[in-house]
Design a protein around this motif. Structure first.
Motif, PDB file in Angstrom:
ATOM      1  N   MET A 160      12.135 -11.608   1.659  1.00 28.41           N
ATOM      2  CA  MET A 160      13.245 -10.971   2.367  1.00 28.41           C
ATOM      3  C   MET A 160      14.453 -11.904   2.318  1.00 28.41           C
ATOM      4  SD  MET A 160      12.248  -8.020   3.262  1.00 28.41           S
ATOM      5  CE  MET A 160      13.498  -7.464   4.377  1.00 28.41           C
ATOM      6  N   MET A 161      15.599 -11.352   1.850  1.00 27.15           N
ATOM      7  CA  MET A 161      16.843 -12.119   1.772  1.00 27.15           C
ATOM      8  C   MET A 161      17.961 -11.282   2.375  1.00 27.15           C
ATOM      9  SD  MET A 161      16.573 -13.528  -2.103  1.00 27.15           S
ATOM     10  CE  MET A 161      17.069 -15.223  -2.059  1.00 27.15           C
ATOM     11  N   SER A 162      18.983 -11.964   2.865  1.00 24.12           N
ATOM     12  CA  SER A 162      20.121 -11.230   3.421  1.00 24.12           C
ATOM     13  C   SER A 162      21.300 -11.295   2.456  1.00 24.12           C
ATOM     14  CB  SER A 162      20.507 -11.787   4.785  1.00 24.12           C
ATOM     15  OG  SER A 162      20.911 -13.125   4.671  1.00 24.12           O
ATOM     16  N   ASP A 163      22.093 -10.233   2.449  1.00 24.31           N
ATOM     17  CA  ASP A 163      23.288 -10.196   1.612  1.00 24.31           C
ATOM     18  C   ASP A 163      24.470 -10.748   2.420  1.00 24.31           C
ATOM     19  OD1 ASP A 163      24.026  -8.163   3.335  1.00 24.31           O
ATOM     20  OD2 ASP A 163      23.807  -6.554   1.883  1.00 24.31           O
ATOM     21  N   PRO A 164      25.674 -10.805   1.825  1.00 24.90           N
ATOM     22  CA  PRO A 164      26.816 -11.388   2.542  1.00 24.90           C
ATOM     23  C   PRO A 164      27.182 -10.679   3.848  1.00 24.90           C
ATOM     24  CG  PRO A 164      27.293 -11.287   0.212  1.00 24.90           C
ATOM     25  CD  PRO A 164      25.999 -10.568   0.412  1.00 24.90           C
ATOM     26  N   ILE A 165      26.808  -9.416   3.994  1.00 29.15           N
ATOM     27  CA  ILE A 165      27.113  -8.733   5.257  1.00 29.15           C
ATOM     28  C   ILE A 165      25.871  -8.636   6.153  1.00 29.15           C
ATOM     29  CG2 ILE A 165      29.131  -7.488   4.431  1.00 29.15           C
ATOM     30  CD1 ILE A 165      27.404  -5.063   3.933  1.00 29.15           C
ATOM     31  N   ARG A 166      24.917  -9.492   5.903  1.00 33.23           N
ATOM     32  CA  ARG A 166      23.718  -9.707   6.728  1.00 33.23           C
ATOM     33  C   ARG A 166      22.741  -8.539   6.770  1.00 33.23           C
ATOM     34  NH1 ARG A 166      25.629 -13.563  11.686  1.00 33.23           N
ATOM     35  NH2 ARG A 166      26.826 -14.989  10.398  1.00 33.23           N
ATOM     36  N   HIS A 167      22.707  -7.737   5.712  1.00 35.23           N
ATOM     37  CA  HIS A 167      21.668  -6.725   5.591  1.00 35.23           C
ATOM     38  C   HIS A 167      20.487  -7.353   4.858  1.00 35.23           C
ATOM     39  CE1 HIS A 167      25.018  -3.533   5.818  1.00 35.23           C
ATOM     40  NE2 HIS A 167      24.432  -3.656   7.000  1.00 35.23           N
ATOM     41  N   SER A 168      19.296  -7.096   5.309  1.00 27.73           N
ATOM     42  CA  SER A 168      18.096  -7.659   4.684  1.00 27.73           C
ATOM     43  C   SER A 168      17.648  -6.794   3.511  1.00 27.73           C
ATOM     44  CB  SER A 168      16.967  -7.767   5.700  1.00 27.73           C
ATOM     45  OG  SER A 168      17.295  -8.728   6.676  1.00 27.73           O
ATOM     46  N   HIS A 169      17.204  -7.462   2.461  1.00 26.34           N
ATOM     47  CA  HIS A 169      16.696  -6.781   1.273  1.00 26.34           C
ATOM     48  C   HIS A 169      15.398  -7.464   0.841  1.00 26.34           C
ATOM     49  CE1 HIS A 169      20.416  -4.538   0.582  1.00 26.34           C
ATOM     50  NE2 HIS A 169      21.046  -5.648   0.947  1.00 26.34           N
ATOM     51  N   TYR A 170      14.479  -6.652   0.344  1.00 26.33           N
ATOM     52  CA  TYR A 170      13.233  -7.164  -0.211  1.00 26.33           C
ATOM     53  C   TYR A 170      13.504  -7.502  -1.678  1.00 26.33           C
ATOM     54  CZ  TYR A 170       8.155  -7.410  -0.925  1.00 26.33           C
ATOM     55  OH  TYR A 170       6.886  -7.821  -1.203  1.00 26.33           O
ATOM     56  N   CYS A 171      13.476  -8.779  -2.042  1.00 23.73           N
ATOM     57  CA  CYS A 171      13.924  -9.230  -3.367  1.00 23.73           C
ATOM     58  C   CYS A 171      12.787  -9.866  -4.166  1.00 23.73           C
ATOM     59  CB  CYS A 171      15.052 -10.246  -3.222  1.00 23.73           C
ATOM     60  SG  CYS A 171      16.494  -9.607  -2.375  1.00 23.73           S
ATOM     61  N   PHE A 172      12.865  -9.666  -5.478  1.00 23.34           N
ATOM     62  CA  PHE A 172      11.968 -10.305  -6.440  1.00 23.34           C
ATOM     63  C   PHE A 172      12.827 -11.145  -7.374  1.00 23.34           C
ATOM     64  CE2 PHE A 172       9.553  -6.868  -4.781  1.00 23.34           C
ATOM     65  CZ  PHE A 172       8.230  -7.287  -4.826  1.00 23.34           C
ATOM     66  N   THR A 173      12.359 -12.350  -7.711  1.00 24.31           N
ATOM     67  CA  THR A 173      13.177 -13.298  -8.476  1.00 24.31           C
ATOM     68  C   THR A 173      12.489 -13.764  -9.760  1.00 24.31           C
ATOM     69  OG1 THR A 173      12.266 -15.137  -7.209  1.00 24.31           O
ATOM     70  CG2 THR A 173      14.307 -14.160  -6.381  1.00 24.31           C
ATOM     71  N   PRO A 174      12.374 -12.914 -10.766  1.00 21.09           N
ATOM     72  CA  PRO A 174      11.752 -13.376 -12.016  1.00 21.09           C
ATOM     73  C   PRO A 174      12.714 -14.279 -12.801  1.00 21.09           C
ATOM     74  CG  PRO A 174      12.573 -11.167 -12.296  1.00 21.09           C
ATOM     75  CD  PRO A 174      12.782 -11.516 -10.845  1.00 21.09           C
ATOM     76  N   LEU A 175      12.149 -15.171 -13.577  1.00 21.73           N
ATOM     77  CA  LEU A 175      12.945 -16.043 -14.435  1.00 21.73           C
ATOM     78  C   LEU A 175      13.426 -15.230 -15.626  1.00 21.73           C
ATOM     79  CD1 LEU A 175      13.980 -18.905 -15.067  1.00 21.73           C
ATOM     80  CD2 LEU A 175      11.846 -19.282 -16.301  1.00 21.73           C
TER      81      LEU A 175
END
Length: 168
Positions: free
Chosen positions: A118-133
């Motif tokens: 879970m990460m937040s964007d610049p306006i503080r909304h949470s998003h479920y994120c995946f970070t592949p290389l």
């Protein structure tokens, strides 16, 4: 990772796209870059491998401007001087240490690529994120170290220097 093409069936002759990510998940491709560089000025020959990280969806013209600060320093990987009578063994030990350090430093990134985070964007909304290389930028010596090859061997193929002219 974002979409998978499912084969057509008899009942539906069209090709469908099916998401492999959970609903409303965000895919954040990661770019890594490393280079061996001198980290001290006029005080000795202290060198380290700089490990830099960036997002893959940043436009290339923006990424190439050094003033945009699109790459962030993630870690300084050590370049030790091993004492061993065989020169080849010193190189193997140095490369192995860098691989171990990369494994430790990138463990949270690998976990986020597999399980999500879970990460937040610049306006503080949470998003479920995946970070592949998405890519790893390296010069030839770095690429050879990362691919665990040495001498006159290609870091992207299994070819030795004697086979460079061979089309096979």
């Amino acid at each position: 990772m974002q979409v998978r093409i499912t084969p057509p069936s008899k009942s539906s002759p069209h090709v469908f796209l099916k998401s492999e990510l959970p609903r409303d998940a965000t895919l954040l491709g990661i770019m890594l870059s490393s280079d061996k560089t001198c980290i001290t000025a006029l005080t000795g020959n202290r060198v380290a491998h700089l490990l830099l990280i960036s997002l893959a969806n940043i436009h290339m013209n923006t990424r190439l401007k050094s003033s945009s600060n699109t790459f962030l320093l993630t870690a300084l990987l050590p370049v030790p001087k091993f004492v061993h009578r065989k020169k080849q063994m010193k190189g193997v030990l140095q490369d192995r240490l860098v691989h171990q350090c990369l494994d430790v430093v990138l463990e949270p990134l690998k976990s986020a690529a597999q399980l999500g985070i879970m990460m937040s964007d610049p306006i503080r909304h949470s998003h479920y994120c995946f970070t592949p290389l998405a890519s790893y930028i390296a010069d030839t010596p770095e690429a050879m170290m990362l691919a665990c090859v040495g001498g006159k061997t290609s870091p992207v193929t299994m070819a030795m220097y004697k086979q460079f002219g061979d089309a096979f």
